[in-house]
Design an enzyme around this catalytic site. Structure first.
Site, PDB file in Angstrom:
ATOM      1  N   CYS A 117     -30.201 -22.467-126.957  1.00 11.64           N
ATOM      2  CA  CYS A 117     -30.431 -23.437-125.685  1.00 11.64           C
ATOM      3  C   CYS A 117     -29.315 -23.111-124.771  1.00 11.64           C
ATOM      4  O   CYS A 117     -29.414 -23.561-123.631  1.00 11.64           O
ATOM      5  CB  CYS A 117     -30.425 -24.815-126.251  1.00 11.64           C
ATOM      6  SG  CYS A 117     -31.879 -25.129-127.334  1.00 11.64           S
ATOM      7  N   HIS A 257     -28.232 -29.979-120.954  1.00 11.62           N
ATOM      8  CA  HIS A 257     -29.172 -29.481-121.724  1.00 11.62           C
ATOM      9  C   HIS A 257     -30.181 -30.442-121.928  1.00 11.62           C
ATOM     10  O   HIS A 257     -29.489 -31.760-122.533  1.00 11.62           O
ATOM     11  CB  HIS A 257     -28.831 -28.806-122.800  1.00 11.62           C
ATOM     12  CG  HIS A 257     -29.936 -28.213-123.846  1.00 11.62           C
ATOM     13  ND1 HIS A 257     -31.087 -27.547-123.302  1.00 11.62           N
ATOM     14  CD2 HIS A 257     -30.214 -28.294-125.027  1.00 11.62           C
ATOM     15  CE1 HIS A 257     -31.912 -27.238-124.203  1.00 11.62           C
ATOM     16  NE2 HIS A 257     -31.384 -27.856-125.322  1.00 11.62           N
ATOM     17  N   ASN A 287     -37.466 -30.342-124.658  1.00 15.10           N
ATOM     18  CA  ASN A 287     -36.508 -29.518-124.778  1.00 15.10           C
ATOM     19  C   ASN A 287     -37.183 -27.825-124.748  1.00 15.10           C
ATOM     20  O   ASN A 287     -38.061 -27.585-125.375  1.00 15.10           O
ATOM     21  CB  ASN A 287     -35.992 -29.520-126.137  1.00 15.10           C
ATOM     22  CG  ASN A 287     -34.877 -28.395-126.529  1.00 15.10           C
ATOM     23  OD1 ASN A 287     -34.600 -27.271-125.674  1.00 15.10           O
ATOM     24  ND2 ASN A 287     -34.057 -28.594-127.507  1.00 15.10           N
TER      25      ASN A 287
HETATM   26  O1  UT7 Z   1     -31.456 -27.815-128.115  1.00 15.81           O
HETATM   27  C1  UT7 Z   1     -30.257 -28.209-129.118  1.00 15.81           C
HETATM   28  C2  UT7 Z   1     -30.980 -28.550-130.588  1.00 15.81           C
HETATM   29  N1  UT7 Z   1     -31.547 -29.890-130.766  1.00 15.81           N
HETATM   30  C3  UT7 Z   1     -31.193 -30.917-130.663  1.00 15.81           C
HETATM   31  O2  UT7 Z   1     -30.174 -31.062-129.995  1.00 15.81           O
HETATM   32  C4  UT7 Z   1     -31.744 -31.977-131.519  1.00 15.81           C
HETATM   33  C5  UT7 Z   1     -30.769 -32.965-132.180  1.00 15.81           C
HETATM   34  N2  UT7 Z   1     -31.397 -34.088-133.023  1.00 15.81           N
HETATM   35  C6  UT7 Z   1     -31.904 -35.022-132.339  1.00 15.81           C
HETATM   36  O3  UT7 Z   1     -32.336 -35.064-131.370  1.00 15.81           O
HETATM   37  C7  UT7 Z   1     -32.320 -36.080-133.372  1.00 15.81           C
HETATM   38  O4  UT7 Z   1     -31.633 -36.111-134.456  1.00 15.81           O
HETATM   39  C8  UT7 Z   1     -33.894 -36.205-133.659  1.00 15.81           C
HETATM   40  C9  UT7 Z   1     -34.688 -36.761-132.399  1.00 15.81           C
HETATM   41  C10 UT7 Z   1     -34.325 -34.804-134.079  1.00 15.81           C
HETATM   42  C11 UT7 Z   1     -34.161 -37.285-134.838  1.00 15.81           C
HETATM   43  O5  UT7 Z   1     -33.713 -38.507-134.432  1.00 15.81           O
HETATM   44  P1  UT7 Z   1     -32.653 -39.085-135.340  1.00 15.81           P
HETATM   45  O6  UT7 Z   1     -32.548 -40.407-134.873  1.00 15.81           O
HETATM   46  O7  UT7 Z   1     -31.441 -38.356-135.906  1.00 15.81           O
HETATM   47  O8  UT7 Z   1     -33.789 -39.636-136.650  1.00 15.81           O
HETATM   48  P2  UT7 Z   1     -33.685 -39.017-138.089  1.00 15.81           P
HETATM   49  O9  UT7 Z   1     -33.870 -37.489-138.407  1.00 15.81           O
HETATM   50  O10 UT7 Z   1     -32.508 -39.460-138.622  1.00 15.81           O
HETATM   51  O11 UT7 Z   1     -34.974 -39.722-138.781  1.00 15.81           O
HETATM   52  C12 UT7 Z   1     -35.074 -40.969-138.729  1.00 15.81           C
HETATM   53  C13 UT7 Z   1     -36.310 -41.526-139.330  1.00 15.81           C
HETATM   54  C14 UT7 Z   1     -37.002 -40.803-140.618  1.00 15.81           C
HETATM   55  O12 UT7 Z   1     -37.371 -41.650-141.339  1.00 15.81           O
HETATM   56  P3  UT7 Z   1     -36.788 -42.379-142.945  1.00 15.81           P
HETATM   57  O13 UT7 Z   1     -36.239 -41.387-143.510  1.00 15.81           O
HETATM   58  O14 UT7 Z   1     -35.578 -43.273-142.146  1.00 15.81           O
HETATM   59  O15 UT7 Z   1     -37.817 -43.213-143.437  1.00 15.81           O
HETATM   60  C15 UT7 Z   1     -37.811 -39.737-140.238  1.00 15.81           C
HETATM   61  O16 UT7 Z   1     -38.683 -39.390-141.287  1.00 15.81           O
HETATM   62  O17 UT7 Z   1     -37.310 -41.259-138.465  1.00 15.81           O
HETATM   63  C16 UT7 Z   1     -38.411 -40.319-138.980  1.00 15.81           C
HETATM   64  N3  UT7 Z   1     -38.988 -39.417-137.937  1.00 15.81           N
HETATM   65  C17 UT7 Z   1     -40.210 -39.769-137.270  1.00 15.81           C
HETATM   66  N4  UT7 Z   1     -40.950 -40.885-137.194  1.00 15.81           N
HETATM   67  C18 UT7 Z   1     -41.996 -40.871-136.209  1.00 15.81           C
HETATM   68  C19 UT7 Z   1     -38.654 -38.207-137.737  1.00 15.81           C
HETATM   69  N5  UT7 Z   1     -39.565 -37.717-136.831  1.00 15.81           N
HETATM   70  C20 UT7 Z   1     -40.361 -38.627-136.432  1.00 15.81           C
HETATM   71  C21 UT7 Z   1     -41.406 -38.718-135.486  1.00 15.81           C
HETATM   72  N6  UT7 Z   1     -42.167 -39.787-135.405  1.00 15.81           N
HETATM   73  N7  UT7 Z   1     -41.724 -37.839-134.775  1.00 15.81           N
END
Ligand code: UT7
Length: 330
Positions: A117, A257, A287
């Protein structure tokens, strides 16, 4: 008599997005997710997806035509092509070679650059060095990615985040004008297992098992990436401003980004910039890796958000990890 120092002048920018739009409600129909979750956790509402027979070099070609038009030059005037991408048409030849063929150019050097990225920022740093050293005069720099083609569409943790697009910039050597005031780039390969594609390279060549196990698609530990992205983007933003000799209050617009609105807000807070000075288009694009900052810059220019003479800062973070920032005078 000594020659004057050469600067890199931006002649024009361009962007291209595939026509197909995939909304959050479209995604609700195929995986267990919701518009509410995606919007509130990421800021994304929709993203563009390329067709099966529409390759990264096709998007790069269309963005290049736009940039050539804006720069008012012919392709024949270009003497170097750089393509930042992590989704090349093929392993080799480079996507830059495919683009060169589409532009009907011969003989000039062309190559791809891989910094995920942060690719476009690495590209600006590279183009600037080539220009300031006097090696090349007119450079076509592209950030192009089709993340939809390396996404596991059954993995809700990643598939809601990515999209496709391409942006282009034409830079020329100039003794009078210098638009690239500073570039700052960095990397830390010890985080390579937090955001990567496990198979398809020499470490894990493609075979039936790698395909069945979906190892040719993006794997990400989202929370860890998030945690690293915020301080590194803030650091890069501050370093590039320092190197430019400018003050943060003089930067008219920050173009970060667009990976997650919450990352962007946290970075803005960390460097003390209010969100009205931060460009956001993540809701429309998701992204798009190396295409993100350049397509956002192009949109900011074309919509009049920034005018000639304004100072703008692009800041990025990505797989590797890699990071970088550049201060530009439009
Ligand atoms: O380009 C550079 C690279 N990428 C990034 O910079 C991305 C960096 N990371 C992020 O943007 C975030 O960490 C995410 C958007 C990927 C995830 O957000 P988060 O607030 O960190 O969520 P999490 O991974 O901690 O997940 C929270 C919950 C989980 O459920 P449990 O375990 O708490 O029951 C996930 O299973 O949300 C769940 N979850 C979803 N629910 C509905 C994960 N993806 C989804 C989804 N829809 N698409």
């Amino acid at each position: 008599m000594m020659n004057k120092k050469l600067g890199a002048k931006i002649l024009g920018t361009g962007a291209y997005f595939p026509k197909k739009i995939l909304t959050n409600s479209d995604l609700e129909k195929v995986i267990e997710t919701s518009d509410e979750w995606i919007s509130s956790r990421t800021g994304i509402k929709e993203r563009r997806l390329s067709e099966k027979n529409e390759y990264t070099s096709d998007l790069a070609y269309k963005a290049s035509l736009e940039a050539l038009k804006a720069a008012n030059i012919t392709p024949e005037e270009i003497d170097l092509i750089l393509v930042a991408t992590i989704t090349p048409d093929m392993f080799f030849p480079s996507t830059a070679c495919f683009l060169q063929k589409k532009l009907n150019l011969r003989s000039i050097p062309v190559f791809d650059l891989s910094a995920a990225c942060s690719g476009f920022i690495y590209g600006i740093a590279t183009a600037r060095a080539f220009i300031e050293s006097g090696l090349y005069e007119k450079i076509l720099l592209i950030g192009a990615d089709e993340l939809s083609k390396i996404t596991d569409w059954t993995d809700r943790n990643t598939c809601v985040l990515f999209g496709d697009g391409a942006g282009a910039m034409i830079l020329t050597a100039s003794e009078e004008d210098n638009n690239i005031l500073s570039t700052y780039i960095g990397a830390d390969g010890s985080y390579s297992d937090l955001l990567f594609i496990p198979a398809g390279g020499t470490a894990n060549p493609a075979n039936i098992d790698t395909v069945n196990e979906k190892l040719h698609t993006i794997k990400m530990k989202g929370r860890d990436v998030f945690k690293a992205a915020v301080p590194k983007m803030a650091l890069a933003a501050q370093k590039a401003i320092e190197l430019s000799g400018q003050k943060i209050e003089n930067i008219r617009l920050f173009i970060p980004h667009q990976a997650n609105i919450r990352i962007i807000e946290a970075v803005a807070k960390k460097i003390g910039v209010s969100m009205d000075r931060v460009f956001i288009n993540i809701h429309k694009t998701g992204n798009i890796s190396s295409a993100t900052t350049i397509t956002a810059l192009d949109e900011a220019i074309k919509t009049g958000k920034i005018q000639k003479g304004d100072l703008v800062e692009l800041v990025a973070f990505g797989g590797g990890f890699t990071w970088g920032a550049t201060v530009i005078r439009i």
